[in-house]
Design a protein around this motif. Structure first.
Motif, short mmCIF file in Angstrom:
data_model
loop_
_atom_site.label_atom_id
_atom_site.label_comp_id
_atom_site.label_asym_id
_atom_site.label_seq_id
_atom_site.Cartn_x
_atom_site.Cartn_y
_atom_site.Cartn_z
N ARG A 1 -4.34 15.91 17.99
CA ARG A 1 -5.40 15.30 17.19
C ARG A 1 -6.09 14.18 17.95
N ARG B 1 -4.94 3.81 -10.91
CA ARG B 1 -4.90 3.70 -9.47
C ARG B 1 -4.93 5.13 -8.94
N LEU C 1 -14.42 5.23 -3.74
CA LEU C 1 -13.54 5.17 -4.90
C LEU C 1 -14.15 5.90 -6.09
N VAL D 1 -15.82 4.49 4.00
CA VAL D 1 -14.48 3.98 3.79
C VAL D 1 -13.62 4.33 4.99
N ARG E 1 -3.84 21.09 7.75
CA ARG E 1 -5.20 21.56 7.69
C ARG E 1 -5.79 21.52 9.08
N VAL F 1 -9.53 4.81 -0.86
CA VAL F 1 -8.93 5.65 -1.87
C VAL F 1 -7.45 5.75 -1.55
N PRO F 2 -6.61 5.16 -2.37
CA PRO F 2 -5.19 5.22 -2.03
C PRO F 2 -4.66 6.62 -2.24
N VAL F 3 -3.81 7.01 -1.34
CA VAL F 3 -3.28 8.36 -1.36
C VAL F 3 -1.78 8.27 -1.50
N GLY F 4 -1.23 9.13 -2.28
CA GLY F 4 0.22 9.20 -2.35
C GLY F 4 0.74 8.58 -3.63
N SER G 1 2.20 10.46 2.95
CA SER G 1 3.17 11.44 2.48
C SER G 1 3.81 12.16 3.66
N PRO H 1 0.85 -1.19 0.00
CA PRO H 1 0.00 0.00 0.00
C PRO H 1 0.88 1.24 0.00
N THR I 1 -9.15 -2.66 -2.19
CA THR I 1 -10.40 -2.45 -2.88
C THR I 1 -11.10 -1.14 -2.52
N ALA I 2 -11.30 -0.94 -1.25
CA ALA I 2 -12.22 0.12 -0.89
C ALA I 2 -11.57 1.49 -0.71
N ASP J 1 -15.95 9.02 11.74
CA ASP J 1 -15.08 8.01 11.14
C ASP J 1 -15.78 6.66 11.03
N THR K 1 -10.09 5.35 6.80
CA THR K 1 -8.94 6.15 6.42
C THR K 1 -7.76 5.23 6.17
N PRO K 2 -6.98 5.51 5.11
CA PRO K 2 -5.82 4.66 4.91
C PRO K 2 -4.77 4.90 5.97
#
Lengths: 717, 256
Positions: free
Chosen positions: A666, B87, B153, A692, A335, A710-713, A329, A325, A707-708, A687, A694-695
């Motif tokens: 936080r 992706r 997604l 979904v 924020r 949203v991949p970030v980075g 970052s 995965p 699958t679910a 949450d 959080t990654p």
């Protein structure tokens, strides 16, 4: 004797002379590449691992008067692999999915923490004047001269023998044992190996133990040559290792070996021939005088600048590297202005209150410390820009700061320019240097930015500092690099209180500028790039341009801060303020406390200058108990503990790049929110309700990540 | 009518293997074109050649008549190529609207260090209005202030589309937009995309595996196999082509 014959014997002598250090460099390079390839950790703590073995050997052999063999076994074959195993098990195994930049920050923290822990545990002081001994009796006194051109000392012969034995042992292990086969497989692709039912973890732990013993052995062997047991000097070793490994393209162990030997020979050859050339070419002198320290940096810097293809060395190696995965970052705009206004006002009021009390009641030494804290906070804002906003690791912030300080010294002391103007000019020069430096570095990115800036910092440290028009040269050694305090109209800043006011004003201005940049176009652009570089490019952002800006701004701030620091201390004090190793601690401090916010920088500044006096010496405890006599026995705590605290603090950086303080806040906010929700009876937190999760960078890639979420980075390209 | 995209004899080699061989295609303004083929046919490689991620070994890439073969990715993006990723690639820790804002800023080349320093770097009302217009179009208005970690997604992909739209693209490259989406999400995506395309008038080049999606969405298609063009023409006809069926859909007939 004819010229040719002299040349020939000189050449032979240089090669023979370069071989013993070459074998040690090769040993280090081997160990370094081994860890890098089996665990993906670009281990900058390698020098620290070498230094504690060298120190252990010294402690056992010289202090405790143990015979050579048991001392050697304890330091190289017990302590070193033990430390390697511990680091793998406790730290790096959990960071496997962290970004390479995050890992490098952790190794930086460790290279500060590990020697300090050792020194605290064994009450060891690596001060000058304690000459390390080799692993043979009378090693530096007995010479053998097999070829009639260069007499080898017993130490050197033993060094070569041990190093070559270790290398042969490694080769045999790789070639003939099942474990070696597995290790080679992990080097090719850890994922693939795991799919074949081999536990990559175990292999990687083993290779950590192995490479750590290599580091330890190299440390023990090179200590007599180095003539020092101080951890910062051993930090150079890791740069040498990287240079050798880079010569070997970082991909193969044999090439790293050759690279190590080459480095040893190059240094010896230059040592033989440079003095002749520099008779006519005077500009070569600074290089000649500091040859051994500067060659590896020159080589490394040269390779990185002229051969950028090197950075693809690892990415290409693991065909399954895209399976992991994506890491979170490193840098980003902070924020969440969701903090209620009143808590902000209260915080500010508290700060102003403390400030006023300090300003009115404090004595000279406290004023000094507080001023230093403010100035350091200013410098740390440069880390906020380059690491917090741009997500880059720069290890030459100390050098930028030094440029600011030296400019003030040159202009004010030698040319009579107004001090504050000189400080601004210094900052501009630093910005220009930063921008120019960033040009070659840009194409590298990630780990390589860190390495290139480190090489630059050491280049400055070993060569440029000695040049007269930069840092004062010979006369400054005697007279010091004197820096006057400014006088502006009716205000004479020679008075410490008014100077404190000046530094606070500068800090506020710079902090305001940083927040403006963060919320403005440049900050958003940098945040986009560190979020996903490919996506940023796809909407027309030029990452190169944005990074030049970031480097220049960061260098400007560092230069300004460095100038202020020199003005404050009335001297540049390069060695104690700005040396590469000192600057390492800056970075470690800022990223542990929070690299993304102005608050983090301020806290880091306060920690740098006040943590020792306030907390470790028990002053604060004394205030709470309202009597300096009732301070408990455990105070004063050894100031080295701060290296341990903040060094180890970097470990959490890999998981929570926002820093300790911000992360704590936080967590707290989340808990308060949850509590409030429960009160009002509206059920679970947001949450839980969102579709979904959080990654989170987890040590085990879970199925849902594929699958679910949203991949970030960044993904692999 | 001028071609938005026009490639002539584009070839790309990877250590001796021809990933894309002598490929010439063109996309007209406002039309939707499919690029299909089995795995490893060279679709993504070709995509990357068009985008500038990869440098071609031979051939010319023209954008609206201008030769961009030697340009880097960001320069091509400024000339009007938008893209989405197979992706998803979003900016961590930014909200949905912030994604569009930065794209808008970049497009206008508005702002820089000095503007930031004098406090004019913060988002202005007109910029926000422009972003919200696009968000409305994509049905993302409700999540405008959500961090992207909270999105599904499908929504994430729409954010990518919105971000690309803010650059005012002449051509939008969609890299397998349906991958990872379920049937409903795929259908929604098709409807939204078509509506947006009608509204904003840009061309689409689509790499896709979902045959249904391709045939419903595109007028024309190019079919690649082993880096070579094996068929082109109206999508419906192309999909019926026996050679295409053999290469792409497998030799056996598929009842549909």
């Amino acid at each position: 004797m004819t010229l040719a014959a002299t040349l020939g014997s000189d050449l032979l002598r240089a090669l023979l002379q370069g071989t013993p250090p070459g074998t040690v460099y090769a040993l280090i390079a081997l160990g370094f590449v081994l860890t890098y390839k089996t665990s993906g950790v670009f281990n900058l703590a390698f020098g620290a691992q070498a230094s504690i073995s060298a120190a252990m050997y010294y402690k056992a052999h010289t202090d405790w008067r143990w015979p050579i063999l048991p001392a050697l076994i304890v330091s190289v074959f017990v302590l070193a692999p033990g430390v390697g195993l511990l680091l793998e098990r406790l730290v790096f195994r959990h960071l496997r999915t962290a970004s390479s930049v995050a890992k490098i920050v952790v190794t930086l923290g460790l290279s500060i923490a590990v020697p300090s822990i050792f020194e605290l545990v064994f009450q060891f002081q690596g001060v000058a004047g304690r000459t390390p001994e080799g692993i043979v009796p009378n090693g530096a006194g007995v010479y053998y001269d097999p070829f009639g051109v260069y007499p080898f000392s017993r130490n050197e012969l033993m060094t070569m023998a041990v190093a070559v034995t270790a290398m042969l042992g490694l080769a045999a292990l790789f070639k003939f044992s099942a474990l070696g086969l597995q290790m080679r497989a992990v080097v090719e692709s850890p994922r693939m190996t795991e799919l074949n039912g081999i536990r990559a973890d175990r292999v990687s732990a083993l290779s950590w133990a192995l490479s750590s013993s290599f580091a330890g052995m190299a440390g023990v062997l090179i200590a007599p040559r180095f003539n020092t047991l101080a951890a910062p000097d051993f930090f150079n070793l890791v740069v040498v290792a990287i240079a050798a490994a880079v010569l070997g393209k970082l991909v193969s162990l044999p090439r790293a070996l050759v690279g190590g030997f080459c480095l040893g020979w190059i240094i010896a050859l230059l040592g033989t021939f440079l003095p002749r050339w520099s008779r006519t070419q005077t500009w070569l002198r600074p290089f000649q005088e500091n040859l051994t320290p500067s060659v590896p940096f020159l080589v490394l810097f040269g390779v990185l600048v002229f051969w950028p293809a090197i950075r693809r060395a690892r990415e290409a190696s693991d065909p399954l590297s895209g399976v992991d995965p994506p890491p979170s970052s490193v840098g980003s705009g902070a924020r969440g202005a969701s903090r209620p206004r009143f808590s902000r006002v209260i915080g500010l009021a508290l700060l102003v209150g403390i400030g006023v009390i300090v300003f009115i009641r404090a004595d000279t030494s406290w004023i000094f410390l507080v001023t230093q804290a403010v100035v350091m906070s200013t410098i740390y804002l440069s880390v906020t820009v380059i690491t917090g906003l741009a997500g880059q690791i720069s290890l030459c912030q100390g050098t930028f700061a030094a440029i600011g300080g030296f400019t003030v010294f040159q202009l004010a002391d030698r040319h009579g320019v107004s001090v504050l103007l000189a400080a601004v000019i210094g900052a501009v020069i630093a910005a220009a240097v930063g921008a120019v430096l960033s040009l070659p570095v840009l194409r590298l990115g990630g780990v390589w930015t860190a390495v290139a800036t480190l090489a630059f910092a050491y280049l400055f440290d070993s060569v440029l500092v000695k040049i007269s028009w930069i840092c004062g040269g010979g006369t400054s050694l005697l007279q010091g690099t004197r820096v006057p305090r400014p006088v502006v109209g009716p205000w004479d800043f020679a008075d410490d209180r008014s100077f404190l006011v000046l530094t606070v004003i500068v800090f506020i201005v710079v902090a305001f500028a940083v927040t403006q940049i963060r919320s403005g176009t440049v900050g958003r652009t940098l945040s986009a790039i560190s979020g996903s570089e490919v996506a940023a490019e796809s909407i027309g952002i030029s990452p190169a341009r944005a990074r030049v800006t970031a480097f220049a701004v960061s260098a400007f701030i560092a230069g300004l801060g460095g100038a202020l620091l020199s003005i404050h201390q009335r001297n540049v004090n390069y060695g104690s303020n700005f040396s590469p190793f000192a600057a390492l601690f800056w970075l470690v401090l800022v990223v542990s406390l929070g690299a993304r916010t102005v608050q983090g920088a301020a806290q880091a500044g306060a920690a740098f200058s006040l943590f020792d006096t306030l907390i470790l010496r028990g002053t604060f405890m004394g205030w709470i108990l309202r009597s300096s006599k009732r301070i408990p026995e455990i105070f004063p705590i050894n100031p080295k503990w701060r290296f341990v605290f903040f060094g180890l603090g970097t470990i959490q950086f890999a998981r929570h790049p926002e820093g300790l303080v911000e992360h704590g806040k936080r967590q707290m906010r989340r808990r308060v929110d949850a509590l409030r929700k429960r009160r009002t009876g509206s059920g679970g937190s947001i949450d839980d309700a969102s579709p979904v999760s959080t990654p989170q960078p987890s040590s085990e890639p879970s199925n849902e990540t594929d699958t679910a979420v949203v991949p970030v980075g960044e993904t692999t390209r | 009518m001028t071609n938005v995209l026009d490639t002539q004899g584009v070839s790309k080699k990877f250590s001796g293997i021809m990933a894309v061989h002598d490929l010439s295609i063109s996309v007209d303004a406002g039309e939707s074109v499919g690029l299909i083929g089995p795995n490893g046919a060279g679709k993504t490689t070709f995509f990357n050649c068009v985008l500038g991620v990869l440098r071609v070994n031979a051939g010319v890439v023209r954008l609206a008549g201008d030769d961009v073969t030697e340009m880097p990715v960001h320069a091509r993006a400024r000339r009007g190529i938008g893209r989405t990723f197979q992706r998803i690639e979003l900016f961590a820790e930014s909200t949905v609207r912030e994604h569009l804002l930065i794209a808008e800023r970049t497009r206008r080349r508005d702002g820089g260090l000095w503007k930031d320093l004098i406090g004019r770097g913060r988002p202005r009302a007109d910029e926000i209005a422009k972003c919200d217009e696009v968000l409305e179009l994509l049905g993302l208005r409700d999540v405008a202030d959500e961090p992207i970690e909270h999105l599904s997604l499908g929504q994430g992909r729409l954010v990518e589309v919105g971000r690309a739209l803010m650059t005012d693209p002449k051509l939008l490259l969609l890299d397998e937009p349906t991958s990872g989406l379920d049937r409903q999400e795929t259908a929604d995506l098709a409807i939204t995309l078509r509506a947006v395309q009608e509204h904003r008038q840009f061309a689409i080049l689509l790499v896709e595996h979902d045959v249904e999606f391709v045939s419903s969405f595109t007028q024309r298609s190019y079919v690649l196999d082993f880096g070579q063009l094996i068929a082109s023409g109206p999508t419906q006809d192309v999909l019926r082509d026996p050679q295409v069926r053999a290469a792409y859909l497998g030799v056996e007939e598929i009842s549909s």
